[in-house]
Design a protein around this motif. Structure first.
Motif, mmCIF file in Angstrom:
data_model
loop_
_atom_site.group_PDB
_atom_site.id
_atom_site.type_symbol
_atom_site.label_atom_id
_atom_site.label_comp_id
_atom_site.label_asym_id
_atom_site.label_seq_id
_atom_site.Cartn_x
_atom_site.Cartn_y
_atom_site.Cartn_z
ATOM 1 N N PHE A 1 0.884 -1.027 -10.376
ATOM 2 C CA PHE A 1 0.375 -0.094 -9.233
ATOM 3 C C PHE A 1 -1.086 0.207 -9.215
ATOM 4 C CE2 PHE A 1 4.906 0.965 -9.623
ATOM 5 C CZ PHE A 1 5.473 0.244 -8.656
ATOM 6 N N MET B 1 4.118 2.773 -14.588
ATOM 7 C CA MET B 1 3.711 4.098 -14.316
ATOM 8 C C MET B 1 2.300 4.538 -14.822
ATOM 9 S SD MET B 1 5.977 5.046 -12.211
ATOM 10 C CE MET B 1 5.236 6.649 -11.919
ATOM 11 N N LEU C 1 -0.093 3.009 -12.514
ATOM 12 C CA LEU C 1 -0.294 4.133 -11.248
ATOM 13 C C LEU C 1 -1.323 5.013 -11.767
ATOM 14 C CD1 LEU C 1 0.996 4.889 -8.493
ATOM 15 C CD2 LEU C 1 2.351 6.277 -9.773
ATOM 16 N N GLY C 2 -1.008 5.836 -13.136
ATOM 17 C CA GLY C 2 -1.937 6.945 -13.301
ATOM 18 C C GLY C 2 -3.191 6.408 -13.537
ATOM 19 N N VAL C 3 -3.572 5.334 -14.228
ATOM 20 C CA VAL C 3 -4.794 4.881 -14.434
ATOM 21 C C VAL C 3 -5.696 4.694 -13.070
ATOM 22 C CG1 VAL C 3 -6.430 3.191 -15.448
ATOM 23 C CG2 VAL C 3 -4.654 4.157 -16.866
ATOM 24 N N GLU D 1 -4.891 5.726 -10.245
ATOM 25 C CA GLU D 1 -5.379 6.965 -9.277
ATOM 26 C C GLU D 1 -6.538 7.649 -10.063
ATOM 27 O OE1 GLU D 1 -4.583 9.884 -6.639
ATOM 28 O OE2 GLU D 1 -3.629 8.040 -6.806
ATOM 29 N N LEU D 2 -6.504 7.638 -11.382
ATOM 30 C CA LEU D 2 -7.714 8.355 -11.927
ATOM 31 C C LEU D 2 -8.720 7.695 -11.725
ATOM 32 C CD1 LEU D 2 -6.500 9.074 -15.733
ATOM 33 C CD2 LEU D 2 -7.003 10.435 -13.809
ATOM 34 N N ALA E 1 -9.961 8.169 -8.028
ATOM 35 C CA ALA E 1 -10.433 9.719 -7.918
ATOM 36 C C ALA E 1 -11.882 9.650 -8.265
ATOM 37 C CB ALA E 1 -9.526 10.574 -8.750
ATOM 38 N N GLU F 1 -13.024 2.103 -1.206
ATOM 39 C CA GLU F 1 -11.690 1.480 -0.740
ATOM 40 C C GLU F 1 -11.275 0.373 -1.621
ATOM 41 O OE1 GLU F 1 -12.758 0.030 2.905
ATOM 42 O OE2 GLU F 1 -11.248 -1.680 2.829
ATOM 43 N N LEU G 1 -5.476 2.911 -4.191
ATOM 44 C CA LEU G 1 -4.006 2.605 -4.348
ATOM 45 C C LEU G 1 -3.343 1.805 -3.216
ATOM 46 C CD1 LEU G 1 -2.172 5.669 -5.764
ATOM 47 C CD2 LEU G 1 -3.107 3.602 -6.970
ATOM 48 N N ILE G 2 -3.993 1.797 -2.129
ATOM 49 C CA ILE G 2 -3.676 1.013 -0.986
ATOM 50 C C ILE G 2 -3.937 -0.386 -0.938
ATOM 51 C CG2 ILE G 2 -4.133 0.686 1.415
ATOM 52 C CD1 ILE G 2 -4.708 3.596 1.887
ATOM 53 N N GLY H 1 -1.435 -1.727 -3.754
ATOM 54 C CA GLY H 1 0.014 -1.796 -3.141
ATOM 55 C C GLY H 1 -0.175 -3.064 -2.380
ATOM 56 N N GLN H 2 -1.393 -3.092 -1.466
ATOM 57 C CA GLN H 2 -1.375 -4.438 -0.765
ATOM 58 C C GLN H 2 -1.104 -5.757 -1.499
ATOM 59 O OE1 GLN H 2 -4.848 -4.803 1.557
ATOM 60 N NE2 GLN H 2 -3.963 -3.467 2.966
ATOM 61 N N LEU I 1 0.454 -6.029 -4.401
ATOM 62 C CA LEU I 1 1.757 -6.204 -4.765
ATOM 63 C C LEU I 1 2.531 -6.943 -3.452
ATOM 64 C CD1 LEU I 1 4.409 -5.685 -6.479
ATOM 65 C CD2 LEU I 1 4.346 -3.392 -5.494
ATOM 66 N N LEU I 2 2.412 -6.405 -2.397
ATOM 67 C CA LEU I 2 3.040 -7.001 -1.000
ATOM 68 C C LEU I 2 2.882 -8.470 -1.027
ATOM 69 C CD1 LEU I 2 2.793 -4.226 1.636
ATOM 70 C CD2 LEU I 2 4.390 -4.734 0.020
#
Lengths: 439, 318, 414
Positions: A71, A132, A135-137, A139-140, A143, A255, A259-260, A263-264, A266-267
């Motif tokens: 993610f 997960m 996802l965490g990494v 997001e970190l 940020a 950007e 995460l967007i 996610g993209q 992945l889609l």
């Protein structure tokens, strides 16, 4: 170009014409494209497609070949891109002798470096733990991109200028077309390398580990090591895509790490089909078209993309590539012709039904949001009044009628498909799950 | 000291709100193995439904009806969407919920538009119950605490004291055996999914007026809910509660603190650069705790996954 | 690689792009702003204001260059820098010479940079950037270009006005500054500290804080700190959901002093604040509408509301963009040679529909205009926002704000 049908040949020359043909055709095709579509904007969009293709193929090394759901894969592309941007600016500031076409290598190396660090602890397990952690990494780092302005440039990002480097055989990369050929070179090279990677023993083991880690361990392979290698390789190619992004857009912003974007991708990959090497390529092309071209036509494009995506997961879990490959046996058996009529019978009403539905939605949307007195709207090149009953009724009839007819003919289509992939005549009663309600 | 107490209460409110979301999610996750990415979208639907109902029938009717609608919608999506995807495996299931989240956000924008809705707390609760220092505690916050605790107790009762709860508990650990015993496991799945999404709906109804009702509300809260259940451990209601409160207090106190990283750098014997703009470490010198507050839970999650993959209270690994 | 699929899709792409390039009579302005995604509400509102302004103020008055019409063409940038650059390229390919963008200074930087490069590399089809909303001071300072024109007052000028008003309040003792953790939030904080120290050294800045952009779910702890600090006034540059969340939390925690904002109104925010924000939320802006400057302005707003009942004149400067661009095109006698148009825009003086004058300062292309402090209230409001009873009432005005503010811009002219 896909696993299932090439494993069968046990002994054959290293590179056969059959292997090379798709690559040669693709290369020729890519080289000719700019002569067909000469506008700068189409070339920009093709550049975007090519970058997305590399990124999606890199992502599929994890998802499709290694069974690892990430993610946060945008960070590898993003960090590679940011490093390239800094190198590009250094080339400008210190007049370093680095030709622009070599820049993506550095993106790849830094993407791989980051993947090595993260992979060291995240690839211990696949499945949810890996997902997960990613996802965490993700997001970190996303940020951090806003907090650490010195490196990531904050919200404005880091701009650069690709034309200040050394001219490469006299080319200064002033125009999108120059960049196009640079990107195409990297696209073909990366795709080929990624394809070859999937043929190596490690690439094969990645499949085995994906399907049954215990068994792979039993055979003496460390599942963790196999995952780790796939992960770093994927990080490398994501970084290459990032480097190309830096060259094409000459700017990287937060950007690129978001995460967007993760996610993209992945889609995109899933839409194209994770089971085939060329799946993500189709996904990247379709998605880029939807994003850049459909959004010119309608504000509701994301609604359609979301619906398309959910429908794909529900009815075609093999993605668009899966749908294409379903017909490979029919082609092989020479029975494609028998499919034409049943397909037309189902798909034409289905398309009419879907367009009717979309038209209905657009009319509703226009009716509610347009300015007062501004009742005319253009739908499929037809000008109509969104406040009158007739267009609403027409689109509704088309929607309901089209889908009803399509559903009626769907079993016939499925049966025809089944007959076409069966060597000899007798049609078996069972239907494959993926085509049951295909309309 | 006053501020500490106030923060304690605020953190509790936020933590309990997270719990309402994570309780449903952890049940769904542990039973069906599905990380329901659309869970926060049901929270959003709860808020929007309640807003719509409240414009006609008032807040309290919305509180009663909106979660029911959300629960029915959730059960329907399980029955006609998720169950179909279930046969393809876990990854497609997860991706299905991912796409669903996108779709729900678009549908919400289609019907309610893109700007924030004026969904407000009921008038009867629009007063300050008490104040500590100069900080007033709104009656509505206390109401939120009571609703969350009531839901927690009710869940605990159902899961441990009723027959349905026993079946669910058993299905959490041994779905095959439960099916073999003649229970309708798909039905249980649908029920759990419906109840889980309804809980998210309740959270949306009562949080909408406080945290805002806008199309991005699901995205803002989406991933933090996963973090909560992963930290808490799978299938554990107590774990979900513990992790929710932990995250609630952690983010609240981080936001409230005035800790500066410059202090650490000074402590390490570094000198504050005279020209901040030229310093490579300028971002570290100006960094404060509130800036990184919202990413602390992610750090904690990565840490926990590395050292203890089954979470704080989970019984089995992921 | 399925060649047929590829080919079919790219054909579709070509059709999609060229379909809108078919007729080229009007002089077009590309509107590149979010029309989908979380920030679409602001983009849609801006688009409506452009459409109306072009129709009412130019086309119905006989157009430009002796009868040609202006036309706004919308491009959805999804609030993404990458998409903005793609759409910019599409717009340029369609022969559009004027680019309007405003939401997000980050994207404005990306577009300004890209236009600068494009104009350098393609002298034959240069374009101009009409920045109607992005207020990062850097765009008219270090990063200024000849191709960029800003029609809004920049963040520093707005802060100057804000602090002028605050300095006049003798009772003010403590100020709390809070904003989103990104370039604009930091620029606001720095300007606030600088101006307050210069104008009212006795005022104590009791808090200067950044919070992560768009990631805070619950603003209560920040509000508690503000209350506990004993602040009399709050300054924030927050926008969107962060603005609403912060404002509501501060008011909910019992704060009664003024909250000075840049973006605390319209597109749902005014309606959401409602009664709670009355006399508390203040906004610094150009072009106030309560009371309207003239009958003409009042008629314009009434006509706008009749056509777009869901929208508001929230970015009044859009009329200035349209009118000044039309004037510049007429003065230059061409809409194709943008250098001439830019030179006509430079130093232009214009009587704004919203009262006062607009002066496009030649040295940095920053529009100098009257800037107001307005207050969120339902009393004396002729033109409310968000179809709620509430609107913004002009409290004080600084004429030609920032007329002699310094600029570091060293503009390179073609």
């Amino acid at each position: 170009m896909n696993d299932t049908f090439q494993n069968t040949a046990a002994k054959r020359p290293l590179v056969s014409l059959r292997d090379a043909a798709p690559w040669l055709v693709a290369t020729g095709f890519l080289l000719v494209m700019p002569f067909i579509f000469t506008a700068n904007s189409t070339i920009t969009i093709m550049n975007q497609m090519a970058i997305t293709i590399i990124f999606a193929l890199a992502y599929n090394m994890l998802l499709g070949q290694g069974g690892m759901l990430s993610f946060g894969h945008a960070v590898y592309m993003g960090v590679g891109g940011f490093m390239c941007m800094h190198i590009l600016n250094m080339v400008e500031d210190y007049s370093l002798p680095l030709p622009l076409p070599l820049l993506p290598i550095f993106g790849g190396l830094f993407g791989m470096g980051l993947a090595t660090i993260v992979g060291a602890f995240s690839t211990r397990k696949a499945g949810t733990v890996f997902a997960m952690i990613s996802l965490g990494v993700g997001e970190l780092i996303a940020a951090c991109s806003i907090i650490i302005v010195a490196f990531f440039g904050g919200e404005e990002g880091i701009p650069g200028d690709r034309t200040y480097g050394l001219p490469f055989f006299g080319n200064e990369f002033l125009h999108p077309i120059d960049v196009y050929y640079l990107i195409v070179f990297w696209l073909i090279l990366s795709a080929l390398l990624m394809y070859l990677f999937s043929r190596t023993p490690v690439g094969r083991m990645a499949n085995a580990v994906r399907d049954n880690p215990e068994r792979a361990e039993f055979l003496g392979y460390s599942a963790r090591k196999v995952r780790f290698i796939s992960f770093t390789a994927s990080g490398f190619f994501a970084g290459v895509a990032g480097g190309l992004f830096a060259i094409n857009y000459e700017i990287l912003t937060e950007e690129n790490l978001s995460l967007i974007l993760s996610g993209q991708i992945l889609l995109i990959t899933f839409l194209g089909g994770v089971g085939f090497f060329f799946g993500p390529i189709i996904g990247a092309i379709v998605f880029t078209l939807l994003q850049t071209v459909l959004s010119l036509e309608t504000e509701l494009w994301q609604l359609y993309v979301g619906a398309l995506f959910v429908a794909t997961v529900m009815y075609f879990p093999g993605g668009l590539a899966g749908v294409l490959m379903m017909h490979y046996p029919s082609v092989k058996l020479g029975k494609v012709k028998s499919l034409v009529v049943p397909y037309l019978k189902t798909l034409v009403p289905a398309i009419i039904g879907l367009l009717g539905t979309a038209g209905f939605i657009e009319i509703m949307f226009h009716g509610r949001h347009a300015a007062v007195g501004d009742e005319q709207m253009t739908l499929f090149w037809i000008s109509l009044n969104s406040h009158s009953a007739l267009p609403i009724v027409v689109t509704l009839v088309l929607a309901v009628g089209g889908i009803w007819v399509a559903r009626r003919f769907a079993p016939e289509m499925a049966e025809a498909w089944h007959r076409s992939i069966t060597p000899n005549a007798p049609p078996p009663p069972a239907q494959p799950p993926s085509t049951r309600d295909a309309a | 000291m006053d501020l500490f107490l106030v923060n304690l209460i605020d953190g509790l409110v936020y933590g309990l709100l997270l719990f309402m979301l994570s309780a449903g999610l952890t049940l769904i996750f542990s039973m069906m193995g599905v990380l329901n990415f659309a869970h926060a979208s049901f929270y959003m639907l709860g808020a929007y439904f309640a807003y719509q109902i409240s414009t006609y029938l008032g807040f309290w009717t919305g509180l009663l009806i909106a979660p029911l609608i959300v629960g029915v919608a959730g059960a329907g999506i399980e029955r006609y969407g998720l169950r179909r995807v279930h046969q393809f495996g876990h990854v497609p299931e997860l991706i299905f919920t991912f796409g669903l989240a996108l779709l729900i956000e678009e549908v919400v924008q289609f019907f309610w538009g893109k700007s924030q809705k004026a969904y407000d707390t009921p008038e009867i609760l629009q007063f300050a119950l008490f104040s500590i220092g100069n900080n007033s505690i709104a009656a509505y916050k206390v109401f939120m605490i009571f609703v969350s605790i009531a839901i927690f107790l009710a869940l605990l009762y159902v899961l441990t004291r009723t027959r349905v709860g026993m079946i669910i508990q058993a299905a959490l650990s041994y779905p095959k055996t439960v099916e073999a015993l003649g229970h309708n496991v798909p039905m249980v799945f649908m029920g759990v999914f419906g109840v889980g999404t309804a809980l998210a709906g309740v959270a949306g109804v009562i949080a909408g007026p406080v945290l805002g009702t806008f199309p991005g509300m699901a995205f803002v809260l989406g991933s933090i809910v996963f973090v909560t259940i992963v930290i808490g451990g799978l299938g554990s209601l107590w774990g979900a509660l513990l992790a929710s409160l932990l995250i609630g207090w952690m983010t609240t106190f981080a936001a409230a603190s005035s800790f500066q990283f410059a202090d650490i750098l000074l402590f390490l014997g570094m000198e504050r650069p005279a020209d901040m703009a030229a310093s490579k470490l300028r971002d570290l010198w100006t960094l404060t705790m509130p800036q990184i507050g919202p990413i602390l839970p992610y750090m904690l999650m990565v840490f926990i996954l590395v050292v203890r993959p089954h979470g704080l209270m989970g019984k089995r690994g992921l | 690689m399925r060649i047929k699929t590829l080919f079919g899709l790219t054909t579709a792409l070509a059709i999609g792009i060229s379909a809108s390039a078919a007729f080229a009579e009007n002089i077009k302005i590309a509107f590149i702003d979010p029309l989908s995604g979380p920030f679409a509400a602001v983009g849609a509102s801006g688009l409506a204001q452009y459409e109306f302004a072009i129709d009412q103020l130019v086309n119905q008055q006989g157009g430009v260059l002796g009868g040609k019409n202006l036309e706004i063409v919308s491009f959805d940038n999804k609030m993404s820098g990458k998409e903005s650059l793609i759409q910019l390229q599409v717009a340029i390919d369609q022969g559009i010479r004027f680019i309007a963008q405003g939401n997000s200074s980050g994207i404005a930087h990306a577009i300004s940079d890209a236009i600068n490069k494009h104009n350098k590399r393609n002298p034959d089809n240069r374009v101009l950037f009409m920045n109607y909303s992005a207020v990062d001071p850097a765009l008219t300072n270090d990063k200024c270009t000849f191709w960029h024109f800003r029609f809004d007052a920049n963040a520093d000028i707005k802060m100057d006005v804000m602090t002028d008003v605050m300095a006049a309040n003798a009772a003010l003792e403590r100020v709390y500054i809070i904003g989103q953790d990104y370039s604009f939030g930091k620029a606001v904080a720095a300007a606030a500290v600088r101006d307050l120290e210069a104008k009212r050294p006795d005022v104590e800045i009791v808090g200067n804080e950044l919070h992560p952009l768009g990631k805070v779910k619950d603003f209560t702890p920040y509000a508690r700190k503000i209350i506990a600090s004993g602040a009399d006034a709050v300054i924030t540059g927050n926008f969107g959901a962060d603005m609403v969340g912060l404002g509501r939390a501060i008011i909910g925690a019992g704060f009664e002093g003024p909250i000075y904002t840049y973006y605390g109104a319209a597109t749902g925010i005014t309606r959401t604040f409602g009664e709670a924000g009355k006399d508390t939320i203040r906004l610094v802006q150009e072009g106030g509408v309560n009371p309207p400057a003239s009958d003409r302005a009042a008629d314009y707003i009434t006509a706008f509301k009749a056509k777009y009942p869901e929208q508001d004149i929230a970015q009044a400067r859009i009329t200035n963009v349209v009118e000044m661009l039309a004037k510049a095109i007429d003065a230059a006698g061409t809409a194709d040679d943008v250098v001439k148009v830019a030179l006509a825009l430079e130093g232009m003086e214009h009587d704004s529909l919203w009262g006062g004058k607009i002066f496009m300062r030649p040295q940095d292309h920053q529009a100098i205009q009257d800037v107001h402090i307005t207050v969120h209230t339902d009393e004396g409001i002729q033109f409310p926002l968000d179809n709620s009873p509430f609107g913004l009432l002009t409290e004080s005005t600084v004429e030609m704000a920032g007329m002699d503010s310094a600029t570091t811009c060293q503009m390179q002219r073609p």
